[in-house]
Design a protein around this motif. Structure first.
Motif, PDB file in Angstrom:
ATOM      1  N   ILE A   1      43.216  40.008  32.974  1.00 28.86           N
ATOM      2  CA  ILE A   1      43.412  40.788  31.750  1.00 28.86           C
ATOM      3  C   ILE A   1      43.525  39.837  30.564  1.00 28.86           C
ATOM      4  CG2 ILE A   1      44.893  42.468  30.564  1.00 28.86           C
ATOM      5  CD1 ILE A   1      45.902  43.293  33.384  1.00 28.86           C
TER       6      ILE A   1
ATOM      7  N   GLU B   1      41.590  47.965  30.038  1.00 28.89           N
ATOM      8  CA  GLU B   1      41.789  46.737  30.814  1.00 28.89           C
ATOM      9  C   GLU B   1      43.273  46.465  31.056  1.00 28.89           C
ATOM     10  OE1 GLU B   1      40.895  42.084  29.986  1.00 28.89           O
ATOM     11  OE2 GLU B   1      39.184  43.431  29.698  1.00 28.89           O
TER      12      GLU B   1
ATOM     13  N   THR C   1      38.883  48.547  38.015  1.00 27.41           N
ATOM     14  CA  THR C   1      37.963  49.151  37.044  1.00 27.41           C
ATOM     15  C   THR C   1      37.474  50.509  37.548  1.00 27.41           C
ATOM     16  OG1 THR C   1      37.240  46.953  36.333  1.00 27.41           O
ATOM     17  CG2 THR C   1      35.827  48.810  35.744  1.00 27.41           C
TER      18      THR C   1
ATOM     19  N   ARG D   1      44.829  47.676  34.212  1.00 24.88           N
ATOM     20  CA  ARG D   1      44.517  47.004  35.481  1.00 24.88           C
ATOM     21  C   ARG D   1      45.707  46.218  36.026  1.00 24.88           C
ATOM     22  NH1 ARG D   1      38.836  44.682  33.723  1.00 24.88           N
ATOM     23  NH2 ARG D   1      39.928  42.682  33.727  1.00 24.88           N
TER      24      ARG D   1
END
Length: 660
Positions: A376, A307, A59, A310
């Motif tokens: 995720i 997201e 993040t 990630r």
């Protein structure tokens, strides 16, 4: 030809697709091995703490321009030549420039190189690229799609690999050991002749200006000793604040990719080899390449899909993905498999690419989330990407069949509701209890709808009011947001004038929409609460309720419960229906668990019943097989119309609505 196949032909013009059985068996066997190894090693790692750290690291670092600048500055201080590029084409141009006049290049594993289709591009320039990873070399020989980031040839059996290797090398290996020996001999010849190597990168540590590369086979170490030039490929999402965070990711990547606690070798490269043993002057390229070039591909991070970025590329999600295990590598992209692959292709190439790579094949069952170290929520982003596809001009015609299918289901359920209202024999009840069967039950499982109505009547002692129509969930699942909102507003208007105290639902999707997503709107309209059917039954079922006693012959049938995806992984409701079964079954049945139960429960595939019926039946068949292998005589659902319809039509020996 059954009804769903007819619908499939009308709306989609095809019957859907599934993998060949041999490939399916090989892939399942390989993935089961990894899952088993994960179970064996789970206690050896503080996974929860490591995952929390990874999510925070990702993040903080993904899309962080300041961290990128720090990384480049420190990499260059350490002797790397960093070349920033804006996209794949520019990256390929850089690779050609850096290779120069060399015609042979050896390469280790790199998902970015797969995205670039680097081998094929270099072949067009007269440059031979030899894969030094065993699995990648097999896939290179086979000229097929890789099926896992770290196990690219997982879909091929030993016999198939032996035949492929024999055709390409002239050698005739008969065992797995023989295959490895032949491939190693082939790879070592290329390593001995090459002066330029290409590697992928697992992580870049910004503070130290270091590159982290993890591998099992030792081939990266061989490439790091080449005398000429090393070309490294990475994108900006690979950057971490420091080496410690990088290694945390590498450990998780290894565990979720292979089940091992750590990979065999981890190279932390902080520039070309050097010595200062003579008058403290620096000399570079002592053992290994004199020049190290990092081609860094810039990645724009779309805020509403941040997201997704990630992802660490471990492939853990596809180990549990029912669609991937049935369909194979055509679900996803060449460089990243499964639902996450469809999303990445949409973000990089547009929604049309996402649709072509299987966006609507995803059942959104959530199995992927359970095995994702970066946590995720792929199903949610699949819905979001479908919303994008529904609005983009170039994909409107592609998604039109899905909208037409949804509208036909909603229309059919609405018509049945109108007919019921016009029927003088169906007087409206004033009971404060209402039952909402939902459009799927109204259209596909009318018998189930009747059974549940009877149960509510028997348990409550009242005639339930039946609310017909659609809550909008069918549109929501397919990404048609405007249609979803409009359908819900129609549903709301139907209850506002006479809001029931309780609305009972058995469809998990209806429950998700009516209480999880739209609960406040219903409350403001005067609805007291929305109850799951199992919740309602359990609250009113006497503790000593038993349907019947032991059979006269003394034998007991075995009964198993199927965890629906939304009630199970979505709401973690595993015990509620089982408690009902325990109370009702008494001495008549023996409760057993299926091979895959609770959070690892299999998806029934109902959402694919019309768009890809063959694929849907393959998924439902696995659920039934899991139940049969557990010795179950009867497979019970929570009254979910989708699960009930899918499992019944896939040939369960006995699929019952059970406790509903």
């Amino acid at each position: 030809m059954d009804r769903l196949t007819v619908i499939n032909r009308i709306f989609f013009g095809s019957k859907g697709a599934a993998m060949e059985n041999t490939s399916k068996d090989s892939l399942s066997k390989a993935f089961d091995t990894v899952i088993k190894r994960q179970g064996e090693n789970k206690a050896r790692l503080p996974l929860s703490r490591m995952r929390e750290r990874l999510v925070k690291n990702r993040t903080d670092s993904v899309g962080n321009g300041k961290l990128l600048g720090e990384a480049i500055e420190n990499l260059e201080k350490n002797g790397f030549r960093v070349r920033e590029v804006e996209g794949i084409e520019e990256a390929l141009g850089c690779v050609v420039e850096e290779i120069g006049r060399e015609r042979l290049v050896v390469k280790s594993k790199s998902n970015l190189s797969k995205e670039m289709r680097l081998r094929e591009a270099m072949a067009g320039k007269g440059i031979e690229v030899v894969e030094t990873d065993i699995g990648d070399r097999i896939v290179q020989f086979a000229d097929c799609r890789p099926t896992h980031p770290t196990g690219p040839a997982s879909h091929l059996s030993v016999e198939e690999i032996a035949a492929i290797v024999s055709e390409e090398t002239g050698e005739i290996p008969s065992t797995a050991e023989d295959i490895i020996e032949v491939l190693l001999s082939d790879i070592k010849k290329a390593l001995a002749a090459a002066r330029v190597g290409i590697t992928g990168v697992n992580a870049i540590a910004a503070r130290e200006g270091s590159v982290v590369i993890a591998h099992n086979e030792g081939n990266v170490s061989e490439i790091l000793r080449l005398p000429g030039k090393l070309i490294m490929l990475a994108d900006t999402n690979k950057i971490y604040e420091n080496i410690e965070d990088s290694l945390n990711m590498v450990k998780l990547q290894t565990y979720y990719a292979t089940g091992a606690v750590t990979t065999s070798q981890i190279n932390i490269v902080s520039g070309p080899t050097k010595t200062a043993d003579i008058e403290k002057k620096l000399f570079y390229g002592i053992h290994g390449p004199k020049e190290m070039v990092l081609i860094l591909v810039r990645r724009d991070v779309r805020e509403d899909f941040s997201e997704v970025s990630r992802c660490i590329g471990c492939g853990g999600c596809i180990l549990e993905c029912p669609v991937y295990l049935a369909k194979g590598a055509s679900f996803g992209t060449y460089y990243k498999q499964g639902g996450i692959g469809t999303l990445e292709s949409g973000l990089k190439q547009g929604a049309k690419a996402s649709v072509e790579n299987g966006l609507y094949d995803c059942t959104r069952c959530g199995a992927c989330v359970m095995n994702c170290p970066a946590s995720i929520d792929i199903p949610s982003f699949v819905t979001k990407m479908r919303e994008v596809a529904a609005e983009e001009e170039e994909t409107r015609s592609v998604v039109k069949p899905y909208r037409a299918l949804a509208r036909s289901v909603v229309f059919a359920s609405s018509v049945k509701g109108v007919i019921k209202k016009l029927n003088p024999l169906s007087a409206q009840t004033v009971s404060g209890i209402a039952y909402f069967p939902g459009c799927v039950s109204t259209v596909s499982t009318p018998g189930l709808k009747k059974d549940i109505t009877d149960i509510i009547r028997k348990i409550s002692g009242k005639e339930p009011r039946i609310i017909e129509g659609c809550c909008g969930g069918v549109y929501e699942s397919l990404g048609f947001k405007k249609d979803y909102e409009a359908a819900f507003e129609r549903f709301l208007k139907g209850v506002e004038g006479n809001p029931p105290e309780k609305i009972i639902v058995s469809c998990p999707h209806c429950y998700d929409v009516l209480w999880n997503k739209k609960g406040e709107r219903l409350k403001s309209a005067g609805v007291g609460e929305v109850l799951r059917m199992t919740e309602f039954v359990l609250s009113r079922l006497p503790a000593d309720a038993v349907t019947r006693k032991y059979r006269e012959d003394g034998k007991r049938q075995k009964i198993a419960y199927h965890d629906s995806c939304i009630f199970g992984r979505g709401f973690k409701l595993y015990d509620e229906p089982r408690k009902i079964l325990e109370r009702l079954c008494g001495g008549s049945f023996e409760m057993v668990e299926t091979e895959r139960e609770r959070e690892r429960g299999l998806c029934c595939g109902f959402s694919l019943s019309a768009s890809a019926p063959i694929l849907a039946r393959a998924l439902a068949g696995k659920v039934n097989l899991s139940a049969r292998n557990s010795g179950a005589d009867i497979l019970v659902t929570s009254g979910c119309p989708g699960c009930f319809h899918a499992l019944k039509n896939a040939g369960a020996g006995h699929t019952a609505a059970g406790t509903h």
